[in-house]
Scaffold this motif. Structure first.
Motif, PDB file in Angstrom:
ATOM      1  N   ARG A   1      28.967  41.792  28.107  1.00 48.46           N
ATOM      2  CA  ARG A   1      28.932  42.913  29.033  1.00 48.46           C
ATOM      3  C   ARG A   1      30.283  43.027  29.736  1.00 48.46           C
ATOM      4  O   ARG A   1      31.056  42.069  29.773  1.00 48.46           O
ATOM      5  CB  ARG A   1      27.790  42.731  30.030  1.00 48.46           C
TER       6      ARG A   1
ATOM      7  N   TYR B   1      33.020  43.410  32.731  1.00 47.70           N
ATOM      8  CA  TYR B   1      33.286  42.915  34.083  1.00 47.70           C
ATOM      9  C   TYR B   1      34.654  43.483  34.442  1.00 47.70           C
ATOM     10  O   TYR B   1      35.645  43.191  33.769  1.00 47.70           O
ATOM     11  CB  TYR B   1      33.287  41.390  34.010  1.00 47.70           C
TER      12      TYR B   1
ATOM     13  N   CYS C   1      32.381  52.983  37.033  1.00 45.28           N
ATOM     14  CA  CYS C   1      31.031  52.410  37.053  1.00 45.28           C
ATOM     15  C   CYS C   1      29.952  53.433  36.721  1.00 45.28           C
ATOM     16  O   CYS C   1      28.860  53.062  36.279  1.00 45.28           O
ATOM     17  CB  CYS C   1      30.759  51.777  38.410  1.00 45.28           C
TER      18      CYS C   1
ATOM     19  N   ALA D   1      29.543  44.149  36.276  1.00 47.93           N
ATOM     20  CA  ALA D   1      30.012  43.569  37.534  1.00 47.93           C
ATOM     21  C   ALA D   1      31.443  44.010  37.809  1.00 47.93           C
ATOM     22  O   ALA D   1      32.203  44.317  36.877  1.00 47.93           O
ATOM     23  CB  ALA D   1      29.944  42.040  37.483  1.00 47.93           C
TER      24      ALA D   1
ATOM     25  N   ALA E   1      26.274  48.094  39.082  1.00 41.81           N
ATOM     26  CA  ALA E   1      27.201  46.974  38.875  1.00 41.81           C
ATOM     27  C   ALA E   1      27.132  46.012  40.054  1.00 41.81           C
ATOM     28  O   ALA E   1      27.093  46.443  41.213  1.00 41.81           O
ATOM     29  CB  ALA E   1      28.631  47.481  38.695  1.00 41.81           C
TER      30      ALA E   1
ATOM     31  N   HIS F   1      34.169  35.167  44.732  1.00 45.48           N
ATOM     32  CA  HIS F   1      34.953  34.577  43.649  1.00 45.48           C
ATOM     33  C   HIS F   1      36.106  33.802  44.262  1.00 45.48           C
ATOM     34  O   HIS F   1      36.812  34.315  45.137  1.00 45.48           O
ATOM     35  CB  HIS F   1      35.492  35.687  42.737  1.00 45.48           C
TER      36      HIS F   1
ATOM     37  N   TYR G   1      29.396  31.547  37.287  1.00 48.23           N
ATOM     38  CA  TYR G   1      30.173  31.907  36.104  1.00 48.23           C
ATOM     39  C   TYR G   1      31.590  31.367  36.263  1.00 48.23           C
ATOM     40  O   TYR G   1      32.053  31.085  37.372  1.00 48.23           O
ATOM     41  CB  TYR G   1      30.205  33.427  35.873  1.00 48.23           C
TER      42      TYR G   1
ATOM     43  N   LEU H   1      35.641  32.242  35.004  1.00 45.95           N
ATOM     44  CA  LEU H   1      36.536  33.263  34.465  1.00 45.95           C
ATOM     45  C   LEU H   1      37.724  32.581  33.799  1.00 45.95           C
ATOM     46  O   LEU H   1      38.437  31.797  34.434  1.00 45.95           O
ATOM     47  CB  LEU H   1      37.016  34.194  35.588  1.00 45.95           C
TER      48      LEU H   1
ATOM     49  N   VAL I   1      33.306  34.409  31.632  1.00 45.85           N
ATOM     50  CA  VAL I   1      33.952  35.713  31.554  1.00 45.85           C
ATOM     51  C   VAL I   1      35.307  35.508  30.889  1.00 45.85           C
ATOM     52  O   VAL I   1      36.072  34.624  31.292  1.00 45.85           O
ATOM     53  CB  VAL I   1      34.160  36.317  32.960  1.00 45.85           C
TER      54      VAL I   1
ATOM     55  N   PHE J   1      30.563  37.801  29.239  1.00 47.73           N
ATOM     56  CA  PHE J   1      31.239  38.961  29.810  1.00 47.73           C
ATOM     57  C   PHE J   1      32.679  39.027  29.309  1.00 47.73           C
ATOM     58  O   PHE J   1      33.312  37.987  29.107  1.00 47.73           O
ATOM     59  CB  PHE J   1      31.271  38.876  31.342  1.00 47.73           C
TER      60      PHE J   1
ATOM     61  N   ALA K   1      36.222  40.715  30.677  1.00 49.07           N
ATOM     62  CA  ALA K   1      36.819  41.335  31.864  1.00 49.07           C
ATOM     63  C   ALA K   1      38.000  42.212  31.488  1.00 49.07           C
ATOM     64  O   ALA K   1      38.786  41.869  30.596  1.00 49.07           O
ATOM     65  CB  ALA K   1      37.267  40.255  32.849  1.00 49.07           C
TER      66      ALA K   1
END
Length: 216
Positions: free
Chosen positions: A7, A9, A28, A35, A64, A89, A131, A133, A165, A184, A186
């Motif tokens: 998905r 991000y 969005c 997200a 989102a 984050h 998650y 990244l 991600v 995800f 990004a």
């Protein structure tokens, strides 16, 4: 390992006010964004809370999740709670992850970036993040190679249950990173600087992910 398509991000530029809201809403409104990482310029907590409240609906009203981050010293956990963000984050700091996990419980997500090594990734995963990244631009703006990011993400997705991600510096990288089974993918400038607008950038990436899923 994820069995479904990755998905999207989105990562915003560093924002100093709410003027980015229309562009964020455009991206969005496609319905394809899972997200958004809202990167906020350093400011006091009240300013950040107001900024998140002004920008949040552009993402959240379109389905989102809204994740916030800043390089400043503001207490992001407080900002997220008071502004209604879905998560925070931070850069790789297991101690801070544990502290915020205790404060935020399971009410808000905690994501982490700035991961240098596999050992760091495992330590952060054990600290309770939601998650990780991989591959985002370093503080000096440089990027790790796509090959190294794909290898790291594939390793993580194969072994660990915590979602990851994978940052794609360009639309051309989306297919390679989606093939790693990351949950995800990004995108940043590849969407915001798309010549036909942010929505077109999102749709182009979503089409790549759909084709990737169909070919499995």
């Amino acid at each position: 390992m994820a069995d479904t398509a990755a998905r999207l991000y989105l990562i915003t530029p560093v924002l100093e006010d709410a003027s980015f809201a229309p562009q964020l809403a455009e991206a969005c409104a496609t319905g394809a964004v899972a997200a958004v990482l809202l990167r906020l310029a350093p400011a006091d907590e009240r300013t950040l809370i107001n900024q998140v409240k002004a920008l949040g609906p552009a993402a959240q009203d379109n389905g989102a999740a809204l994740i916030i981050t800043t390089d400043g010293k503001a207490d992001l956990a407080t900002v997220a709670a008071r502004a209604g963000a879905d998560g925070v984050h931070i850069q790789g700091d297991p101690g801070l992850v544990r502290e915020w996990r205790e404060r935020l419980k399971s009410e808000r997500a905690i994501g982490v970036g700035g991961i240098r090594t596999k050992d760091d990734a495992m330590t952060l995963g054990e600290a309770g993040v939601d998650y990780l990244l991989f591959g985002e631009p370093r503080r000096d703006g440089s990027l790790p190679s796509l090959e190294s990011v794909a290898e790291r993400v594939a390793w993580w997705a194969e072994i660990f249950e915590t979602p990851c991600v994978a940052y794609a510096p360009a639309l051309e990288a989306v297919e390679t990173l989606a093939a790693t089974h990351a949950e995800f993918v990004a995108l940043g400038d590849a969407v915001w600087s798309h010549p036909d607008g942010a929505a077109a950038g999102v749709k182009a990436a979503a089409d790549i992910l759909a084709r990737q899923e169909a070919s499995r």
